[in-house]
Design a protein around this motif. Structure first.
Motif, PDB file in Angstrom:
ATOM      1  N   LEU A 188      35.504  33.280  16.596  1.00 17.83           N
ATOM      2  CA  LEU A 188      35.789  31.894  16.220  1.00 17.83           C
ATOM      3  C   LEU A 188      35.621  31.689  14.724  1.00 17.83           C
ATOM      4  O   LEU A 188      36.424  30.998  14.087  1.00 17.83           O
ATOM      5  CB  LEU A 188      34.879  30.936  16.994  1.00 17.83           C
ATOM      6  N   THR A 209      41.192  32.106  20.175  1.00 18.84           N
ATOM      7  CA  THR A 209      40.179  31.063  19.987  1.00 18.84           C
ATOM      8  C   THR A 209      39.944  30.278  21.270  1.00 18.84           C
ATOM      9  O   THR A 209      38.809  29.861  21.551  1.00 18.84           O
ATOM     10  CB  THR A 209      40.585  30.106  18.856  1.00 18.84           C
ATOM     11  N   ILE A 265      42.369  25.558  19.270  1.00 18.61           N
ATOM     12  CA  ILE A 265      41.453  26.026  20.313  1.00 18.61           C
ATOM     13  C   ILE A 265      41.800  25.348  21.638  1.00 18.61           C
ATOM     14  O   ILE A 265      41.894  26.002  22.690  1.00 18.61           O
ATOM     15  CB  ILE A 265      39.987  25.727  19.931  1.00 18.61           C
ATOM     16  N   THR A 280      36.284  30.285  23.072  1.00 16.72           N
ATOM     17  CA  THR A 280      35.536  29.056  23.338  1.00 16.72           C
ATOM     18  C   THR A 280      35.209  28.922  24.824  1.00 16.72           C
ATOM     19  O   THR A 280      34.099  28.508  25.185  1.00 16.72           O
ATOM     20  CB  THR A 280      36.327  27.831  22.858  1.00 16.72           C
TER      21      THR A 280
END
Length: 407
Positions: free
Chosen positions: A340, A231, A62, A235
């Motif tokens: 996610l 990802t 991430i 985020t």
């Protein structure tokens, strides 16, 4: 996010790992066939290291995806995203911690303390040994412990170096408002993009694909890179919406959300394209060494590699195809969160079948523990942010007043 919640996540995760019965030593036996004879050999227990490895790799990916996306924004001179750059930097702040933790686990493998990487056993390279593996032995030039650790150290130090360098240049730019410093930020971001485009492929080969050294895929590196991007952007989107809702990010509006949603939508399609490209080529070729990868996941994990298409393709495809939905914070937040979850399941499906584990308390505990550390570092950095972050960027006013032309 409340620090008490994050610390509770870390404590609960640690307790779950300790409570998992697989944490305690026990003997596990694997069987291999050599010259028609079935040979029984002891295999080391990999819990809780396998669950920790999956979670650490997931959260590190991430951060790498966020830094890669930030680098792309810098070298493309994008004006719309400047106000979001500090969030991208702070999400990337886990890179040094996560990469060091991965390196520690890799080092423990080389010391034979744990055994996630089957090929590290010296018996596999010894023609006299009953465990001798001709395929693995033929890859000794690349798959040998010293070279593997050197490469991994380069990944760890290289990615950490570029994170600190980009962050430092960005902070200097905020203070100086200098066009010369902006050019330096552009240059270091360009070098990082080139570096990471190569290293991300090698990371995929070394840290995931070598878990099953009999299998290979020429698309695998790009496939993993696309997962980083999804990802990372997911985020960034979640944190931006959350901070905006709490009143800490007033400059973020529906125009910025719309562009983030477009990237989230397109990156999920890119991941899906690479997933189908890899699967269809192997299905059409029907070569045993290749399709074993999919058959193993079908038999042991109930076709997990097909189920991940629901959260990673179907939901974002139909949820974000509408321009109206792209500006709805609740819809975008839900889809980003779903992505996610979907990509954690994907990371699990990439690693777990090759280290032979089943999802349990240890994996849940690892997810809470590493996730708690990730968010503790993230929000600690966000709390240290100055109010004038990114104002030194020459495109700051453009980002502040940005309006998507077709809204």
């Amino acid at each position: 996010m409340n620090k008490k919640i994050i610390i509770s996540m870390i404590i609960i995760g640690f307790i779950l790992i300790l409570l998992d019965k697989k944490f305690f030593n026990k003997k596990i036996y694997n069987f291999s066939k050599e010259e028609g004879k079935e040979i029984k050999y002891e295999k080391k227990e990999n819990e809780p290291w396998s669950g920790l490895y999956i979670s650490i790799f997931y959260f590190t990916s991430i951060s790498l995806g966020a830094l890669f996306f930030l680098g792309i924004q810098n070298i493309s001179n994008s004006g719309w995203s400047i106000i979001i750059h500090p969030i991208m930097e702070d999400i990337a702040s886990f890179i040094p911690y996560g990469s060091i933790m991965i390196f520690i686990i890799l080092s423990l493998n080389t010391l034979d303390y744990i055994h996630l990487f089957h090929w590290m056993s010296p018996d596999l390279f010894d023609p006299i040994s009953l465990k001798y593996d001709k395929i693995i032995a033929s890859k000794k030039l690349f798959l040998n412990t010293p070279f593997f650790l050197i490469r991994s150290l380069i990944y760890v130090l290289g990615c950490s170096f570029f994170y600190f360098k980009i962050r430092k240049k960005s902070h200097i730019l905020d203070q100086t408002h200098s066009l010369n410093d902006y050019k330096k930020l552009y240059f270091i971001s360009l070098i990082f993009i080139i570096f990471f485009s190569i290293v991300s492929i090698l990371i995929a080969w070394d840290w995931i694909m070598s878990l099953n050294p009999h299998w290979f895929s020429t698309l695998f590196g790009w496939y993993i890179l696309s997962s980083y991007i999804v990802t990372g952007i997911g985020t960034i989107t979640i944190i931006s919406i959350y901070l905006n809702k709490k009143g800490y990010f007033p400059l973020f509006n529906k125009n910025h959300l719309h562009d983030l949603s477009k990237y989230l939508f397109s990156s999920s399609l890119l991941w899906s394209y690479l997933w189908f490209s890899q699967f269809l080529l192997y299905w059409y070729g029907n070569i045993p060494e290749e399709i074993y990868y999919f058959l193993k996941r079908e038999e042991i994990y109930q076709s997990i590699h097909f189920w991940i298409l629901i959260p990673n393709l179907v939901i974002p495809l139909f949820g974000l195809i509408s321009s109206k939905n792209k500006t709805n914070p609740k819809i975008v937040f839900s889809i980003a969160f779903t992505l996610l979850i979907g990509h954690y399941i994907e990371t699990y499906s990439l690693i777990a079948p090759d280290v032979e584990i089943q999802f349990g308390m240890s994996e849940i505990g690892s997810l809470l523990l590493i996730g708690g550390i990730f968010y503790y570092i993230l929000f600690s950095n966000l709390n240290k942010r100055k109010p004038n972050a990114s104002k030194g960027n020459p495109f700051f006013q453009e980002s502040k007043n940005y309006e998507y032309p077709y809204m």
